[in-house]
Motif scaffolding. Structure first.
Motif, short mmCIF file in Angstrom:
data_model
loop_
_atom_site.label_atom_id
_atom_site.label_comp_id
_atom_site.label_asym_id
_atom_site.label_seq_id
_atom_site.Cartn_x
_atom_site.Cartn_y
_atom_site.Cartn_z
N THR A 1 3.31 -3.38 -7.68
CA THR A 1 2.35 -3.14 -8.72
C THR A 1 1.48 -1.79 -8.41
O THR A 1 1.38 -1.12 -9.29
N ILE A 2 1.27 -1.35 -7.17
CA ILE A 2 0.54 -0.39 -6.78
C ILE A 2 1.53 0.86 -7.14
O ILE A 2 0.75 1.99 -7.75
N THR B 1 4.05 1.05 -9.51
CA THR B 1 3.96 1.24 -10.82
C THR B 1 2.93 1.61 -11.79
O THR B 1 2.97 2.14 -12.85
N THR B 2 1.75 1.17 -11.45
CA THR B 2 0.91 1.10 -12.42
C THR B 2 -0.26 2.20 -12.02
O THR B 2 -1.23 2.62 -12.80
N LEU B 3 -0.46 2.39 -10.62
CA LEU B 3 -1.62 3.47 -10.43
C LEU B 3 -0.87 4.66 -10.37
O LEU B 3 -0.32 5.43 -9.18
N ASN B 4 -0.95 5.54 -11.39
CA ASN B 4 -0.60 6.91 -11.26
C ASN B 4 -1.50 7.88 -10.69
O ASN B 4 -2.42 7.35 -10.01
N GLY C 1 -4.98 6.85 -11.79
CA GLY C 1 -5.46 5.77 -11.19
C GLY C 1 -5.94 6.11 -9.72
O GLY C 1 -7.11 5.49 -9.46
N TYR C 2 -5.30 6.80 -9.08
CA TYR C 2 -5.77 7.07 -7.62
C TYR C 2 -7.03 8.09 -7.71
O TYR C 2 -7.99 7.84 -6.95
N ILE D 1 -10.31 -1.81 -11.58
CA ILE D 1 -8.77 -1.85 -11.77
C ILE D 1 -8.47 -2.70 -10.53
O ILE D 1 -7.43 -3.38 -10.60
N GLY E 1 -6.71 -5.90 -11.97
CA GLY E 1 -5.17 -5.60 -11.70
C GLY E 1 -4.61 -6.34 -10.68
O GLY E 1 -3.54 -6.79 -10.55
N LEU E 2 -5.30 -6.74 -9.47
CA LEU E 2 -4.86 -7.32 -8.37
C LEU E 2 -5.44 -8.60 -7.93
O LEU E 2 -5.08 -9.37 -6.89
#
Length: 214
Positions: A156-157, A159-162, A165-166, A179, A183-184
């Motif tokens: 998940t980290i 694939t979803t945190l581009n 996101g960071y 997020i 998300g988690l």
């Protein structure tokens, strides 16, 4: 289920580097670089209510909350061949929109303790706090989750945190907390109810962590 000490060191090292990466994002951009950061900063200035000289004369006008803040924001640089610059002008009172009620109230209350006369120092400390908060929570979740759920977390980290996101995780923006929560947070609850051979203590810790996430 007990994990060896070496496994804990591996997690600490991995998320130590993750924190360092977030800190790099936090220091590469000027204050005001993320979306609505000046409004979030003004809200942090008023996170504990009116207190001179940071936040005074809080008003509600037609559903819009505003206050007099002890900094102003210069117009952004519109030149196409230059970096966008929206500098703050310290020790100049200005009227700014704030958000200190509702679900974001806790975020602004926490960040209000990092407010100082220096805007740059305040923003740096708030971004560092966000980065540390994210890295610590993710490291704790990785440690507590069973192997199958841990694989889901890592995927998940990845694939979803581009890059955006960071950047948000290390910016002055309550979206960074949202997020993590939306998300988690569900993953901790799901793992606590799974049929894995987790101890009751670890299941309770997952429930507590999931509650903190959400």
């Amino acid at each position: 289920m007990q994990y060896p000490l070496a496994f804990g060191r591996t997690i600490a090292t991995a998320f130590g580097w993750f924190f360092a990466s977030l800190l790099m994002f936090a220091t590469l951009s000027q204050p005001g670089a993320s979306q609505d950061e000046w409004r979030h900063l003004a809200s942090s200035w008023c996170g504990r209510g009116e207190r001179a000289p940071y936040c005074t004369d809080v008003r509600d006008d037609d559903g819009t909350r505003s206050a007099t803040i002890n900094f102003a924001v210069a117009n952004c640089n519109p030149a196409p061949d230059a970096p966008i610059s929206c500098p703050a002008i310290e020790n100049v009172a200005s009227r700014q929109q704030i958000t200190t009620d509702g679900p974001l109230r806790a975020y602004y209350f926490v960040t209000s303790w990092l407010v100082s006369p220096s805007i740059e120092r305040s923003v740096f400390l708030m971004r560092t706090m966000n980065a540390m908060f994210a890295a610590t929570l993710l490291a704790a979740l990785t440690w507590l989750l069973p192997q199958r759920h841990r694989a889901v977390l890592i995927l998940t980290i990845l694939t979803t945190l581009n890059v955006s996101g960071y950047f948000l995780l290390a910016s002055l923006n309550p979206t960074s907390w949202m997020i993590l929560g939306a998300g988690l947070g569900w993953l901790a609850f799901h793992a606590s109810l799974s049929k894995s051979d987790l101890s009751e203590r670890r299941r309770s810790a997952l429930v507590a962590l999931g509650t903190l996430f959400t």
